[in-house]
Design an enzyme around this catalytic site. Structure first.
Site, PDB file in Angstrom:
ATOM      1  N   ARG A  18    -108.126  26.239 131.423  1.00 51.21           N
ATOM      2  CA  ARG A  18    -108.009  27.082 132.307  1.00 51.21           C
ATOM      3  C   ARG A  18    -109.117  28.556 132.077  1.00 51.21           C
ATOM      4  NH1 ARG A  18    -101.541  26.764 132.625  1.00 51.21           N
ATOM      5  NH2 ARG A  18    -102.045  28.582 130.803  1.00 51.21           N
ATOM      6  N   LYS A  63     -96.012  13.424 132.514  1.00 52.26           N
ATOM      7  CA  LYS A  63     -95.505  15.165 131.815  1.00 52.26           C
ATOM      8  C   LYS A  63     -94.483  15.741 133.292  1.00 52.26           C
ATOM      9  CE  LYS A  63     -97.628  19.802 132.531  1.00 52.26           C
ATOM     10  NZ  LYS A  63     -98.526  19.908 132.207  1.00 52.26           N
ATOM     11  N   GLU A 103    -101.255  22.462 122.746  1.00 52.23           N
ATOM     12  CA  GLU A 103    -101.951  21.932 124.241  1.00 52.23           C
ATOM     13  C   GLU A 103    -102.971  22.552 124.488  1.00 52.23           C
ATOM     14  OE1 GLU A 103    -101.211  21.022 128.607  1.00 52.23           O
ATOM     15  OE2 GLU A 103     -99.171  21.102 127.434  1.00 52.23           O
ATOM     16  N   THR A 150    -104.175  20.995 131.165  1.00 52.46           N
ATOM     17  CA  THR A 150    -104.812  21.012 132.885  1.00 52.46           C
ATOM     18  C   THR A 150    -105.965  20.864 133.267  1.00 52.46           C
ATOM     19  OG1 THR A 150    -103.937  23.599 132.480  1.00 52.46           O
ATOM     20  CG2 THR A 150    -104.581  23.753 134.258  1.00 52.46           C
TER      21      THR A 150
END
Length: 313
Positions: A45, A129, A41, A69
């Site tokens: 960021r 999630k 994953e 993210t």
């Protein structure tokens, strides 16, 4: 589950990575795959996330890639165009979720409450999630919610590590976990790829929990079986009877020329997937399924005249 999510489930542990540069992408992913974790994953960021996903997707197509993210529809579009197979967010934004679904993608929004989970499921999210997992009550929290949301499937991240990974994966409604303990940022910056491979292999071994189970020995008849049991009793200085937990002396031939050996594991599906990647072949027609869950499977070939069977602990 669809093919992508089923592969996430089989792999079990999804490394979460914040790349520092595109140059890290291939060696890091190779290190993960060599250790048994062909998945990542890649978090948005860092500025190079999109380019890293694209490079990995083009040069290591066997890697299962998610984008993490992801906060906006624009980021989601970029991630999917670069080759991400699923999109993960830290929180639940209905607009972003709907955009991903409309584009034919897989949205895995971050949820921390039953209300968020219910909304996301009603929008069509097959998996969710749970983040940050430990800070929000961990697996016990999900067991309470799962009693009501029986169709919910979670990937848990945030505080998951080698010590508690099996607490999470031991609950059937948790289909995978995400973590960084096998690829910490300081190790990535040091380009210590061998350590990442070793840590990934250790993570897989901990997850699988392979242990020697029971030895079943085929004998011609009951009298011959008792002779074998007595010999084992003398050898181990303990009482060994037909049907003993560790040994079973078979009075008629079962699977395997000489008998069969059981290997216990935490999850048969994951054990079959990971051992197959290590070159072990299975007889999938021997799979034992109960109430939709695979509980046992035999290797394709005998070893020393013994059939080998994986069984759920």
């Amino acid at each position: 589950m669809n093919d992508v999510l089923n592969k996430v489930y089989q792999i079990g542990i999804i490394p979460v990575i914040a790349f520092n540069s595109v140059d890290e992408a291939l060696p890091l992913c190779k290190a993960l795959a060599d250790g048994g974790l062909p998945a990542a994953e890649v978090t948005f960021r860092t500025a190079c996330a999109e380019d890293c996903i694209r490079k990995i997707h083009e040069e290591m197509p066997e890697m299962l890639l998610g984008a993490g993210t992801v906060l906006t529809t624009e980021q989601a579009d970029r991630a999917m165009a670069a080759g991400a197979s699923f999109i993960v967010a830290p929180g639940f934004d209905p607009n972003v979720v709907q955009h991903i679904i409309d584009k034919g993608g897989i949205a895995m929004p971050g949820t921390a409450s039953a209300g968020e989970m219910q909304q996301a499921m009603n929008m069509g999210c097959e998996t969710l999630k749970f983040f940050p997992a430990e800070a929000n009550g961990g697996v016990n929290m999900l067991k309470n919610i799962g009693a009501a949301l029986k169709d919910a499937k979670w990937m848990c991240t945030g505080g998951v590590n080698a010590k508690n990974v099996n607490d999470y994966l031991g609950y059937d409604q948790i289909f995978a976990v995400g973590g960084t303990w096998m690829c910490k940022s300081d190790v990535i910056k040091a380009h210590d790829w061998e350590k990442i491979t070793a840590m990934s292999k250790e993570a897989v071994d901990v997850m699988l929990g392979l242990e020697l189970g029971r030895l079943d020995i085929n004998r011609k008849n009951e009298e011959d079986a008792m002779v074998a049991a007595s010999l084992l009793a003398d050898l181990l200085n303990k009482k060994i009877a037909i049907g003993n937990k560790a040994f079973e002396i078979m009075t008629s031939n079962g699977r395997g020329k000489n008998g069969h050996i059981t290997i216990q594991c935490n999850n048969v599906d994951r054990a079959v997937y990971h051992l197959n990647r290590r070159g072990v072949k299975f007889d999938l027609d021997s799979m034992v399924n109960q109430n939709g869950k695979n509980l046992a499977c035999c290797l394709a070939d005998e070893i020393g005249g013994f059939a080998i069977q994986l069984v759920q602990k």
